[in-house]
Design an enzyme around this catalytic site. Structure first.
Site, PDB file in Angstrom:
ATOM      1  N   LEU A 177       0.662  -1.403  -0.091  1.00  7.77           N
ATOM      2  CA  LEU A 177      -0.098  -0.030   0.519  1.00  7.77           C
ATOM      3  C   LEU A 177       0.897   1.518   0.133  1.00  7.77           C
ATOM      4  O   LEU A 177       0.732   1.532  -0.670  1.00  7.77           O
ATOM      5  CB  LEU A 177      -1.225   0.281   1.271  1.00  7.77           C
ATOM      6  CG  LEU A 177      -1.695   1.174   1.556  1.00  7.77           C
ATOM      7  CD1 LEU A 177      -2.868   2.223   0.497  1.00  7.77           C
ATOM      8  CD2 LEU A 177      -2.170   0.832   2.694  1.00  7.77           C
ATOM      9  N   TYR A 178       1.738   1.248   0.645  1.00 11.69           N
ATOM     10  CA  TYR A 178       2.766   2.619   1.243  1.00 11.69           C
ATOM     11  C   TYR A 178       3.340   2.397  -0.375  1.00 11.69           C
ATOM     12  O   TYR A 178       3.622   3.951  -0.869  1.00 11.69           O
ATOM     13  CB  TYR A 178       3.582   2.404   2.317  1.00 11.69           C
ATOM     14  CG  TYR A 178       2.943   2.607   3.257  1.00 11.69           C
ATOM     15  CD1 TYR A 178       1.086   3.139   3.891  1.00 11.69           C
ATOM     16  CD2 TYR A 178       3.229   1.825   3.928  1.00 11.69           C
ATOM     17  CE1 TYR A 178       0.912   3.227   5.294  1.00 11.69           C
ATOM     18  CE2 TYR A 178       2.486   1.816   5.573  1.00 11.69           C
ATOM     19  CZ  TYR A 178       1.055   2.395   6.280  1.00 11.69           C
ATOM     20  OH  TYR A 178       0.678   1.670   7.130  1.00 11.69           O
ATOM     21  N   ARG A 179       3.960   1.727  -0.856  1.00 12.34           N
ATOM     22  CA  ARG A 179       4.987   2.018  -2.060  1.00 12.34           C
ATOM     23  C   ARG A 179       3.483   2.662  -3.197  1.00 12.34           C
ATOM     24  O   ARG A 179       3.630   3.550  -3.857  1.00 12.34           O
ATOM     25  CB  ARG A 179       5.381   0.396  -2.546  1.00 12.34           C
ATOM     26  CG  ARG A 179       6.293   0.651  -1.780  1.00 12.34           C
ATOM     27  CD  ARG A 179       8.147   1.210  -1.740  1.00 12.34           C
ATOM     28  NE  ARG A 179       9.021   0.600  -1.484  1.00 12.34           N
ATOM     29  CZ  ARG A 179       9.770   1.577  -0.207  1.00 12.34           C
ATOM     30  NH1 ARG A 179       9.766   2.938   0.006  1.00 12.34           N
ATOM     31  NH2 ARG A 179      10.831   0.751   0.294  1.00 12.34           N
TER      32      ARG A 179
END
Length: 199
Positions: free
Chosen positions: A166-168
């Protein structure tokens, strides 16, 4: 596909379904705080007694400048996901830990660029029964849509996880890797990105 409420549209849906993703005031979260913290405890795989340990910490965070919270509710009006954060500042435990790590590994100017004006994404959790349908990203995007600060920072345990994906996907980059916070033997990554978050 995300519906107008910010929940992923599900065809062959698991039940219960996400019904709404909304920002809550401190008073509104306080009324659902044990339930919200239980989502965190369950998602993290912590023992149930950790709920009572974390409630005072979350309550204290609500008083911090820039605090914002977004909660997802399912069609039974149960909390299925929660995210919150606030403006990072000198004197806060996480800020001081990350500042120490940055000054050990980064040029001083680069550390100041990250820490001078940022929103700390403190918690983001989705109940295991509701994972895998885009709910974490809906909460994250709603939370950061009007978050204060020029940047956002977070820490997450090292390793290939759904959180990392998600963060990437939303553009977070490495700030510190394999960092040890005081009192925790696990390696963490500190990730960050500029704000605002693109639509």
């Amino acid at each position: 596909m995300v519906d107008p409420l910010g929940c992923e549209a599900v065809t062959a849906a698991p039940s219960p379904r996400c019904e709404r993703v909304v920002e809550l005031s401190a008073d509104e979260l306080r009324a659902r705080l044990p339930e919200a913290v239980r989502v965190y405890v369950t998602a993290m795989g912590y023992p149930t007694w950790a709920t009572q340990q974390r409630i005072p910490i979350w309550s204290a965070h609500m008083a911090r400048a820039g605090w914002r919270c977004v909660v997802a509710f399912n069609d039974r009006d149960e909390v299925s996901g929660v995210g919150y954060g606030y403006s990072g500042a000198t004197g806060q435990w996480w800020h001081e830990q990350v500042r120490r790590g940055m000054l050990e590994r980064l040029p001083q100017q680069r550390a100041h660029e990250w820490l001078d004006d940022y929103f700390e994404l403190t918690e983001l959790h989705v109940h295991p029964d509701a994972q895998g349908h885009g709910l974490g990203e809906s909460i994250l995007r709603t939370l950061l849509a009007s978050a204060p600060g020029a940047k956002v920072l977070l820490s997450t345990p090292e390793g290939p996880t759904k959180a990392w994906q998600l963060y990437r996907r939303v553009g977070f980059v490495d700030v510190l890797r394999d960092y040890r916070f005081s009192g925790d033997p696990r390696p963490f990554a500190v990730l960050g990105r500029d704000l605002p978050l693109a639509a």
